[in-house]
Structures are given as C-alpha cells and as structure tokens.
Design an enzyme around this catalytic site. Structure first.
Site, PDB file in Angstrom:
ATOM      1  N   SER A   1       0.792  -1.418   0.034  1.00  0.00           N
ATOM      2  CA  SER A   1       0.070   0.057  -0.028  1.00  0.00           C
ATOM      3  C   SER A   1       0.925   1.137  -0.007  1.00  0.00           C
ATOM      4  O   SER A   1       1.574   1.581   1.083  1.00  0.00           O
ATOM      5  CB  SER A   1      -0.851  -0.017   1.211  1.00  0.00           C
TER       6      SER A   1
ATOM      7  N   LYS B   1      31.110  -2.196   4.682  1.00  0.00           N
ATOM      8  CA  LYS B   1      31.363  -2.478   6.063  1.00  0.00           C
ATOM      9  C   LYS B   1      31.861  -3.634   6.507  1.00  0.00           C
ATOM     10  O   LYS B   1      31.834  -4.731   6.023  1.00  0.00           O
ATOM     11  CB  LYS B   1      29.654  -2.622   6.682  1.00  0.00           C
TER      12      LYS B   1
ATOM     13  N   PRO C   1      34.993  -7.252  14.393  1.00  0.00           N
ATOM     14  CA  PRO C   1      35.028  -7.302  12.887  1.00  0.00           C
ATOM     15  C   PRO C   1      34.259  -8.227  12.334  1.00  0.00           C
ATOM     16  O   PRO C   1      33.904  -9.193  12.957  1.00  0.00           O
ATOM     17  CB  PRO C   1      36.487  -7.414  12.955  1.00  0.00           C
TER      18      PRO C   1
ATOM     19  N   VAL D   1      -5.084  -3.657   2.041  1.00  0.00           N
ATOM     20  CA  VAL D   1      -5.612  -4.797   2.520  1.00  0.00           C
ATOM     21  C   VAL D   1      -6.556  -4.754   3.370  1.00  0.00           C
ATOM     22  O   VAL D   1      -6.153  -4.055   4.505  1.00  0.00           O
ATOM     23  CB  VAL D   1      -4.624  -6.191   2.836  1.00  0.00           C
TER      24      VAL D   1
ATOM     25  N   THR E   1      20.903  -6.987  12.767  1.00  0.00           N
ATOM     26  CA  THR E   1      20.453  -8.369  12.527  1.00  0.00           C
ATOM     27  C   THR E   1      19.226  -8.456  11.757  1.00  0.00           C
ATOM     28  O   THR E   1      18.919  -9.619  11.483  1.00  0.00           O
ATOM     29  CB  THR E   1      20.515  -9.144  13.786  1.00  0.00           C
TER      30      THR E   1
HETATM   31  C1  LIG Z   1      15.485   2.171  14.210  1.00  0.00           C
HETATM   32  C2  LIG Z   1      15.333   0.812  13.413  1.00  0.00           C
HETATM   33  C3  LIG Z   1      16.683   0.697  12.953  1.00  0.00           C
HETATM   34  C4  LIG Z   1      17.104  -0.551  12.317  1.00  0.00           C
HETATM   35  N1  LIG Z   1      18.129  -0.524  11.725  1.00  0.00           N
HETATM   36  C5  LIG Z   1      18.326  -1.728  11.037  1.00  0.00           C
HETATM   37  C6  LIG Z   1      19.609  -2.016  10.605  1.00  0.00           C
HETATM   38  O1  LIG Z   1      20.724  -1.379  10.781  1.00  0.00           O
HETATM   39  N2  LIG Z   1      19.867  -3.369   9.973  1.00  0.00           N
HETATM   40  C7  LIG Z   1      18.950  -4.158   9.833  1.00  0.00           C
HETATM   41  O2  LIG Z   1      19.252  -5.345   9.201  1.00  0.00           O
HETATM   42  N3  LIG Z   1      17.632  -3.825   9.955  1.00  0.00           N
HETATM   43  C8  LIG Z   1      17.586  -2.757  10.859  1.00  0.00           C
HETATM   44  N4  LIG Z   1      16.168  -2.383  11.037  1.00  0.00           N
HETATM   45  C9  LIG Z   1      15.093  -3.143  10.786  1.00  0.00           C
HETATM   46  C10 LIG Z   1      14.740  -3.108   9.333  1.00  0.00           C
HETATM   47  O3  LIG Z   1      13.954  -1.675   9.218  1.00  0.00           O
HETATM   48  C11 LIG Z   1      13.431  -3.942   8.871  1.00  0.00           C
HETATM   49  O4  LIG Z   1      13.684  -5.288   9.204  1.00  0.00           O
HETATM   50  C12 LIG Z   1      12.823  -3.832   7.545  1.00  0.00           C
HETATM   51  O5  LIG Z   1      13.067  -2.696   6.978  1.00  0.00           O
HETATM   52  C13 LIG Z   1      11.994  -4.829   7.034  1.00  0.00           C
HETATM   53  O6  LIG Z   1      10.991  -4.280   7.354  1.00  0.00           O
HETATM   54  P1  LIG Z   1       9.465  -4.794   6.927  1.00  0.00           P
HETATM   55  O7  LIG Z   1       9.682  -5.161   5.263  1.00  0.00           O
HETATM   56  O8  LIG Z   1       9.256  -6.024   7.576  1.00  0.00           O
HETATM   57  O9  LIG Z   1       8.408  -4.021   7.250  1.00  0.00           O
HETATM   58  P2  LIG Z   1       8.029  -2.476   6.533  1.00  0.00           P
HETATM   59  O10 LIG Z   1       9.194  -1.814   5.859  1.00  0.00           O
HETATM   60  O11 LIG Z   1       7.143  -1.681   7.507  1.00  0.00           O
HETATM   61  O12 LIG Z   1       6.927  -2.919   5.541  1.00  0.00           O
HETATM   62  C14 LIG Z   1       5.624  -3.226   5.435  1.00  0.00           C
HETATM   63  C15 LIG Z   1       5.026  -3.251   4.190  1.00  0.00           C
HETATM   64  O13 LIG Z   1       3.704  -3.746   4.295  1.00  0.00           O
HETATM   65  C16 LIG Z   1       2.703  -3.059   3.826  1.00  0.00           C
HETATM   66  N5  LIG Z   1       1.426  -3.179   4.453  1.00  0.00           N
HETATM   67  C17 LIG Z   1       1.112  -2.894   5.728  1.00  0.00           C
HETATM   68  N6  LIG Z   1      -0.277  -3.064   5.903  1.00  0.00           N
HETATM   69  C18 LIG Z   1      -0.695  -3.158   4.970  1.00  0.00           C
HETATM   70  C19 LIG Z   1      -2.275  -3.254   4.273  1.00  0.00           C
HETATM   71  N7  LIG Z   1      -3.284  -3.246   5.169  1.00  0.00           N
HETATM   72  N8  LIG Z   1      -2.185  -3.220   3.039  1.00  0.00           N
HETATM   73  C20 LIG Z   1      -1.274  -3.391   2.262  1.00  0.00           C
HETATM   74  N9  LIG Z   1       0.032  -3.426   2.478  1.00  0.00           N
HETATM   75  C21 LIG Z   1       0.380  -3.310   3.776  1.00  0.00           C
HETATM   76  C22 LIG Z   1       3.258  -1.493   3.621  1.00  0.00           C
HETATM   77  O14 LIG Z   1       2.761  -0.932   2.606  1.00  0.00           O
HETATM   78  C23 LIG Z   1       4.861  -1.836   3.530  1.00  0.00           C
HETATM   79  O15 LIG Z   1       4.807  -2.315   1.969  1.00  0.00           O
HETATM   80  C24 LIG Z   1      15.764  -1.235  11.771  1.00  0.00           C
HETATM   81  C25 LIG Z   1      14.370  -0.944  12.303  1.00  0.00           C
HETATM   82  C26 LIG Z   1      14.366  -0.116  13.211  1.00  0.00           C
HETATM   83  C27 LIG Z   1      13.056   0.283  13.865  1.00  0.00           C
END
Ligand SMILES: Cc1cc2nc3c(=O)[nH]c(=O)nc-3n(C[C@H](O)[C@H](O)[C@H](O)COP(=O)(O)OP(=O)(O)OC[C@H]3O[C@@H](n4cnc5c(N)ncnc54)[C@H](O)[C@@H]3O)c2cc1C
Length: 508
Positions: free
Chosen positions: A42, A81, A99, A187, A348
């Site tokens: 979305s 990195k 490292p 959704v 991670t």
């Molecule tokens: C502060 C912070 C720092 C981080 N730093 C790191 C890092 O250095 N290294 C690392 O590996 N990870 C890091 N992470 C984790 C990383 O950001 C996530 O693991 C990664 O971005 C995966 O996110 P995701 O795809 O699970 O969720 P999101 O990026 O939130 O994607 C969710 C998706 O679901 C969709 N969606 C949700 N509800 C609906 C709906 N009802 N209908 C249709 N679509 C929907 C949204 O549109 C979106 O496309 C960090 C996280 C945080 C919070």
C-alpha cells in the site's frame, strides 16, 4: 521413476518493504517452476524506511538472486562495512571493533585467543584488535575485497551500509523482472477456510481479491496476518532488551572526514546511538529505552550528538523487542518485522528476514498441501536464530562496568537468559566459546565482544602457556606488522568506491 510435476504453489506476499520484496524476489528467483508470486503493498502506508546496516550474509543473497553488486551499491548509495565500532559499552572511554573477520590463527589446535590471553597476562601482547585484518583496515578507513585462498587478505568478510529507503525499491525492480506480480492497494479483509483455518484470499479496499495457497506476512509491525488473523502470541523481551524507541536523524557528511568502512555504535545513558556512513550522507539515530528517557529528550540528545548538518528533523520510531511464538502458523509465514524485531545493535534484522526466506525455500511445500513437520522445522529454526541474536545483544549490555545511569545499572545487574548465563560461565571459567553449527555469530564474534566489553576469562587453554613466550611474542609481532603493511597497501574506502566503476551514485 519420474515425479509428476506439481501445480505451482500460489504465494501471496503481503507487504512491499525490505522483507516483502526480498521474499518475493527470492521465491521467484529460486523456485521458478514451483511457485507463482504476487505481492500486495500500500502506497498509503509505505515502508518503515530505516535499517541501513547489514551483515556479510547479505552478499550471498544478492549473488544468488543474480544481482550485480556494483549496480546494487550505486542504486542504494551503499558503502562497505567491515564491522561495528562499539564505544563506551564496557566502560566509558573504551572502544573495540567487532569485525567481520578472525583474530590470528589456531596453532597446534589451540585457538589464537588462548595465546593472546596468555601473552596479555604476561604483558607481552597488544590489544586483541591488533591481530585482526578487518579491524586494521577499518581503523585505517581502507577497503578492498577479500582475497581468495589462505593468506591474511582472506581472513575477513564485508557487508554493506545502504539507504534503506532505496533498497526496497531496488528489490522491487528486480522482483518485477523475475516475474513477481505487484498489486497496489490496502488490504482490508482476509478470507479463511472455515474447516482448516487457512487463509484463502486477501481482500483489498476496492474489492479486489487475491487468492493463494501460501501467504507470507511482510506487513511490518502491523503483522496483519500472523499477529492479527492468526493471533500468534508475541513473546516480549523488553525485560532483557529495554530499548523500544529510536530517534533517527540523517546528516550531511562532515567535509574532509574519511568515509568509514564500518558502523559506529556509541553507548548513551539510556541506550546507544548509531552512525552509519552512506555514500551521500551519514545515518544517525539514538536507540533508547522509553522507561528511562522521554522522546523529546532523546531527539534533543541526537541533535546535540550528531556531527554534520542535519538533513531532517529527528523521526521517532517505536517498537517492541521480541518475536511471535510461531513464525509459521497454518499457511501464513511471517518474515521481517511482522514476525519479530530485535533492536539494531548488531544490524541483524535484515539477516533474520533473509534466513526466514532461506528456510522457507528449503522447506517449501511439495505441492499445495503443507507438511506439518516442515512447519515445525521452520519454527524451530527461526526460534534458534532469534535466541542466538538475543543472547548476543544482551551480552553487550550486561557485560559492563557502567554504573552511571539507571539504564546501565538495570542491565548490568539483571538476570540474563539461562542460555546466555551458560555461555558466559563457560567463557569465564575456561576461555572457551560455546560451539554451534547453525545460526549467527561464531567464535570470533563472541570473543571480540567478551574481550571488548572487558570480560576476560579466569583461565585459558593450558597448552597456550607451554609454548615459549618469546616465540609466541615473535609470532604476534610479525602478524601485527604483516597486517599493518598489507593494510597500508589497500586503497582508501572512498577512493576504492570511486575507482571501481559504477559503484558510486551520482548524488554521492
Ligand atoms: C530504528 C530501527 C533501525 C533499524 N536498523 C536496522 C539495521 O541497521 N539493519 C537491519 O538489518 N535492520 C534494521 N532495522 C530493521 C529493518 O528496518 C526491517 O527489518 C526491514 O526494513 C524490514 O521491514 P519490513 O519489510 O518487515 O516492514 P515495512 O518496511 O514496515 O513494510 C511493511 C509493508 O507492509 C505494507 N502493508 C502494511 N499493512 C498493509 C495493508 N493493510 N495493506 C497493504 N499493505 C500493507 C506496507 O505498505 C509496507 O509495504 C531497523 C529497524 C528500526 C525500527
């Protein structure tokens, strides 16, 4: 006997963030005739858009998907990195690098660190990092890819630091090329089989229905299918990992500063802050515990601490550390934030998503029916991955002498999980690191953090004490000199990115 070809499994991925597009592209690339892949995302909700640092495992993933490294780095403004520089964790004023590489070499079957501990006790060794090629290169801000073979130049690996807002879209393009069908929309409903409880279709706000056999929930912290529909319980680990907020603020690079080939994690009174150098800017953020610091003060702290011109106001992200009790329930599999989250201290999260995808591909249903044994195996493997990461993260907080804030006092004195208590006792009493075959973080990582945090064992392998100390010292000195000489011959990190055609983004 030839097997009858099965109907392809219809996979529906809900979510188009990093996890969603990695899953969709991974299944499309690696199971081309066994699955069809549709993805719903979305535009209104968008993606979390943080997560800039990775682990070396991502290279294998990128490669297996047939992605060209140079194009990938250019598109995501990535840097290399070599590890993470931890500052002020064990004690204020001290730092060490964890490292992506080893320390020295085993001699006569005795791990290098045992010799180092013996020589350290005798006052005849430098710091442990002096004997790691990756640490040497990181400290000198130099980079070149590791060499093949057995030499010093082969004793390290590398990962990437990239712009998370660009990684998802890059994977999307790749996924579309691999044949993934994308649906944009919200959704709002889920249809389920009345008998077995399986999800049968996702229903979009405009009435479209997307049917499937297997649903991968990549909806982020919302966890619409796994947490929502399947009501899979959340195991909360806040008591061990109290950080539950981050204030993120990108900054411009400071003119004249070298481009660091590593992430910096600096301990703060109520958490820690990251600095992640990308080609075009520096990622900054304060990961903190809301029980110990309020959001306004955290934003002020990151404004004060960040070097370089801020490019945006701090953005606060909220999360809960922990994981779902099961990541695969019925025909729903959670990948990414929908299945769990452990704070980013060791970068991670993308790794955990990648491993869930890898295990799913290994245990992928042979046809449209799911074998419960595969589901159970998947859940066991994912739990194991989370548990290992959890223990390793807790170690960074627990093995400390810091007593300057309530946050550190709590972490230093708390009861840790039994699995970690056992690992720490083994180290403390024998200098040995618990061995395991699967999961993240092997000996060198544990040793780097134990020693870096100031947790030295009471004993070490007695065989290291038998060797002639002068000979061991000679070997340590030559290793250190060889590292220095080889690092000096490496290109500067920025120069390497420039020199390697196609890796540097236009904006950098
Ligand atoms: C502060 C912070 C720092 C981080 N730093 C790191 C890092 O250095 N290294 C690392 O590996 N990870 C890091 N992470 C984790 C990383 O950001 C996530 O693991 C990664 O971005 C995966 O996110 P995701 O795809 O699970 O969720 P999101 O990026 O939130 O994607 C969710 C998706 O679901 C969709 N969606 C949700 N509800 C609906 C709906 N009802 N209908 C249709 N679509 C929907 C949204 O549109 C979106 O496309 C960090 C996280 C945080 C919070």
């Amino acid at each position: 006997m030839t097997q009858k070809p099965r109907e392809p499994v219809r996979v529906v991925v809900l979510g188009g963030g990093t996890a969603g597009w990695m899953t969709a592209a991974g299944i499309a690339a690696l199971l081309p005739d066994l699955a069809t892949v549709e993805l719903v995302e979305s535009d209104d909700i968008g993606i979390i858009g943080v997560g800039e640092a990775t682990l070396p495992h991502i290279r294998g993933f990128v490669e297996r998907l047939g992605i060209d490294e140079a194009a990938f780095m250019k598109a995501t403004h990535a840097t290399y990195k070599l590890g993470i520089d931890f500052r002020d964790f064990g004690r204020i004023g001290e730092s060490y690098i964890h490292p992506f590489g080893t320390f020295g070499e085993k001699v006569a079957d005795v791990g290098f660190h045992h010799y180092w501990l013996e020589m350290q006790r005798r006052g005849m060794a430098g710091s442990l990092g002096d004997y790691s090629f990756a640490v040497g290169a990181a400290r000198a801000n130099r980079f070149a890819p590791p060499e093949m073979g057995e030499g010093l130049g082969s004793t390290y690996g590398y990962a990437y630091q990239f712009d998370a807002t660009l990684f998802g879209p890059f994977m999307r393009q790749h996924g579309l090329k691999l044949g993934v069908t994308r649906h944009e929309g919200l959704v709002t409903g889920v249809e389920r089989d009345g008998e077995n409880g399986n999800v049968t279709a996702l229903v979009l706000q405009d009435g479209r229905r997307i049917e499937g056999d297997l649903f991968v929930d990549c909806s982020g912290f919302r966890s619409l299918l796994l947490g929502g529909e399947m009501a899979e319980e959340w195991e909360d680990w806040t008591h061990w990992l109290p950080c539950d907020r981050a204030a993120a603020m990108p900054c411009a690079h400071v003119d004249g500063e070298p481009l660091r080939p590593y992430t910096t994690a600096t301990a703060m009174p109520a958490g820690w802050r990251w600095q992640i150098p990308l080609q075009h800017r520096m990622g900054n953020g304060y990961v903190f515990s809301s029980a110990h610091l309020d959001e306004d003060r955290a934003c002020e702290a990151i404004r004060n601490a960040a070097e370089g011109e801020p490019l945006a106001d701090p953005r606060v992200l909220r999360f809960r550390p922990g994981r779902r009790r099961k990541s695969w329930s019925h025909n729903v599999i959670g990948v990414g934030l929908s299945s769990g989250f452990l704070e980013p201290l060791e970068s991670t999260s993308i790794y955990l998503a990648q491993m869930a995808i890898t295990y799913l591909i290994e245990l992928f249903p042979d046809g449209r029916a799911i074998d419960p044994r595969d589901r159970a195996a998947f859940n066991r493997l994912v739990d194991m991955e989370y548990d290992r990461v959890r223990d390793f993260l807790i170690l960074h907080y627990h093995a400390t002498t810091r007593d300057d804030s309530e946050f550190w006092n709590h972490l230093r004195t708390m009861t840790v999980p039994d699995s970690l208590a056992e690992k720490m006792a083994l180290w403390r009493e024998t200098g040995r690191v618990e061995r395991y075959e699967d999961g993240l973080f092997y000996d060198a990582s544990w040793i780097a953090v134990y020693v870096g945090q100031g947790l030295l064992p009471e004993r070490h392998d007695p065989r290291a004490a038998i060797a002639d100390p002068e000979r061991v010292k000679g070997a340590l000195d030559s290793l250190r000199h060889a590292i220095t000489a080889q690092v000096d011959a490496m290109p500067d990190h920025r120069a390497y990115l420039r020199r390697e055609a196609g890796r540097l983004a236009d904006a950098a």
